[in-house]
Design an enzyme around this catalytic site. Structure first.
Site, PDB file in Angstrom:
ATOM      1  N   ASP A   1      -2.052  38.253  48.120  1.00  0.00           N
ATOM      2  CA  ASP A   1      -2.425  38.964  49.341  1.00  0.00           C
ATOM      3  C   ASP A   1      -1.443  38.694  50.479  1.00  0.00           C
ATOM      4  OD1 ASP A   1      -3.973  40.543  50.953  1.00  0.00           O
ATOM      5  OD2 ASP A   1      -5.429  38.979  51.430  1.00  0.00           O
TER       6      ASP A   1
ATOM      7  N   ASN B   1      -7.908  49.829  45.489  1.00  0.00           N
ATOM      8  CA  ASN B   1      -6.632  50.059  46.186  1.00  0.00           C
ATOM      9  C   ASN B   1      -6.203  51.540  46.194  1.00  0.00           C
ATOM     10  OD1 ASN B   1      -5.132  46.852  45.259  1.00  0.00           O
ATOM     11  ND2 ASN B   1      -6.190  47.446  47.132  1.00  0.00           N
TER      12      ASN B   1
HETATM   13  C1  FPP Z   1      -2.184  42.790  48.738  1.00  0.00           C
HETATM   14  O1  FPP Z   1      -1.501  42.675  49.963  1.00  0.00           O
HETATM   15  C2  FPP Z   1      -1.235  43.180  47.724  1.00  0.00           C
HETATM   16  C3  FPP Z   1      -1.352  44.283  46.949  1.00  0.00           C
HETATM   17  C4  FPP Z   1      -2.473  45.247  47.021  1.00  0.00           C
HETATM   18  C5  FPP Z   1      -0.312  44.614  45.970  1.00  0.00           C
HETATM   19  C6  FPP Z   1       0.196  43.446  45.185  1.00  0.00           C
HETATM   20  C7  FPP Z   1       1.369  43.885  44.497  1.00  0.00           C
HETATM   21  C8  FPP Z   1       2.476  43.183  44.365  1.00  0.00           C
HETATM   22  C9  FPP Z   1       2.633  41.767  44.789  1.00  0.00           C
HETATM   23  C10 FPP Z   1       3.585  43.877  43.721  1.00  0.00           C
HETATM   24  C11 FPP Z   1       4.073  43.223  42.502  1.00  0.00           C
HETATM   25  C12 FPP Z   1       3.270  43.248  41.337  1.00  0.00           C
HETATM   26  C13 FPP Z   1       3.790  43.527  40.134  1.00  0.00           C
HETATM   27  C14 FPP Z   1       3.024  43.286  38.918  1.00  0.00           C
HETATM   28  C15 FPP Z   1       5.116  44.119  40.026  1.00  0.00           C
HETATM   29  P1  FPP Z   1      -1.886  43.670  51.124  1.00  0.00           P
HETATM   30  O2  FPP Z   1      -1.090  44.902  50.987  1.00  0.00           O
HETATM   31  O3  FPP Z   1      -3.367  43.892  51.123  1.00  0.00           O
HETATM   32  O4  FPP Z   1      -1.446  42.865  52.390  1.00  0.00           O
HETATM   33  P2  FPP Z   1      -2.157  42.845  53.789  1.00  0.00           P
HETATM   34  O5  FPP Z   1      -3.534  42.257  53.565  1.00  0.00           O
HETATM   35  O6  FPP Z   1      -1.284  41.955  54.601  1.00  0.00           O
HETATM   36  O7  FPP Z   1      -2.204  44.260  54.277  1.00  0.00           O
END
Ligand code: FPP
Length: 252
Positions: free
Chosen positions: A31, A79
């Site tokens: 996250d 998501n």
């Molecule tokens: C949550 O952070 C993250 C995600 C929904 C996506 C996670 C994906 C990756 C780390 C990409 C790599 C994965 C692979 C398998 C290639 P957020 O976007 O919710 O962050 P925020 O809470 O700060 O908005």
């Protein structure tokens, strides 16, 4: 670095990875990519790219230190509600990552599996998922579960439907429904439950991650670290914190 839920700050320093029992299975909620990008005035997609890079670093480190199973939360069933541009950027990232991963994890002897409902992805992405699973299936090292279009509730509904069919067909009676049977119908069938779940970025939530499997997992939440900045050293500190916990599994 403030470490939320690190309950044993003093004694952690007396331990090292060599003299503890490692968690067999670690789960990570990756996250904070969006906030990482925002802090730098970058688009959220740049945060996801940085998150993907770090995912590779941390995955390899887990394998190197002897973790047997690692499950990472890459995309939840919820998501899809994000803006179309962000979802598309994530799908593109998954595609380019999966093309590289086939080579990247070969040297590390990592078995790659995907947990979640794959049918929602494009045929191209589904083909890459199959290719990654197929070409790594005979490896003997760490099992990496990439949770994509994964939701803990969705997984339990899937298991309930499969088991209901078994009862309907007379294969088992309703008394035959046991915790073990339900576990066997989850994506993680035949894998141990997670011992340790790590969540950087200070959110104190489960977010539909491994709901059934995490019944007795130890949680470590890092308060002020966003996923792209989560380092190998932080991973080791989380493991040492885990080692200090007194796991009772409902016993005294
Ligand atoms: C949550 O952070 C993250 C995600 C929904 C996506 C996670 C994906 C990756 C780390 C990409 C790599 C994965 C692979 C398998 C290639 P957020 O976007 O919710 O962050 P925020 O809470 O700060 O908005």
């Amino acid at each position: 670095m403030a470490l939320g839920l690190f309950k044993n700050k003093k004694s952690v320093s007396q331990l090292s990875l060599e003299n503890i029992t490692l968690p067999e299975h670690i789960g990570i909620i990756m996250d904070g990519n969006g906030r990482w990008a925002k802090k730098r005035g970058l688009p959220r997609s740049a945060g996801h790219r940085a998150g993907a890079k770090n995912f590779r670093t941390i995955t390899k480190h887990c394998a190197n230190i002897g973790i047997k199973y690692l499950t990472v939360y890459a995309f939840s069933t919820e998501n899809w509600k994000r803006p179309e541009s962000e979802v598309n950027a994530l799908m593109d990232l998954f595609k380019s990552y999966l093309e590289e991963a086939i080579r990247d994890f070969k040297d590390e002897d990592i078995v790659v599996r995907f947990i979640g409902d794959k049918t929602a992805f494009s045929p191209e992405l589904q083909a890459l998922i199959r290719e990654n699973e197929e070409c790594s299936k005979d490896r003997t090292g760490m099992v990496l579960n990439i949770a994509m279009n994964y939701g803990g509730r969705d997984e339990i509904v899937k298991a309930a439907r499969e088991i209901a069919k078994m009862v309907e067909s007379g294969e088992i009676s309703s008394d035959g429904i046991t915790e073990q049977l339900i576990s066997q119908h989850l994506y993680t069938a035949d894998q141990p439950d997670p011992d340790l779940i790590i969540r950087p970025s200070g959110e104190y939530r489960i977010s539909n991650f491994l709901l059934w499997q995490s019944a007795y997992a130890e949680y470590v939440i890092l308060d002020d670290v966003l996923w792209p900045d989560f380092s190998k050293e932080m991973l080791e500190q989380c493991i040492l914190e885990y080692a200090r916990r007194n796991r009772r599994f409902g016993n005294v």
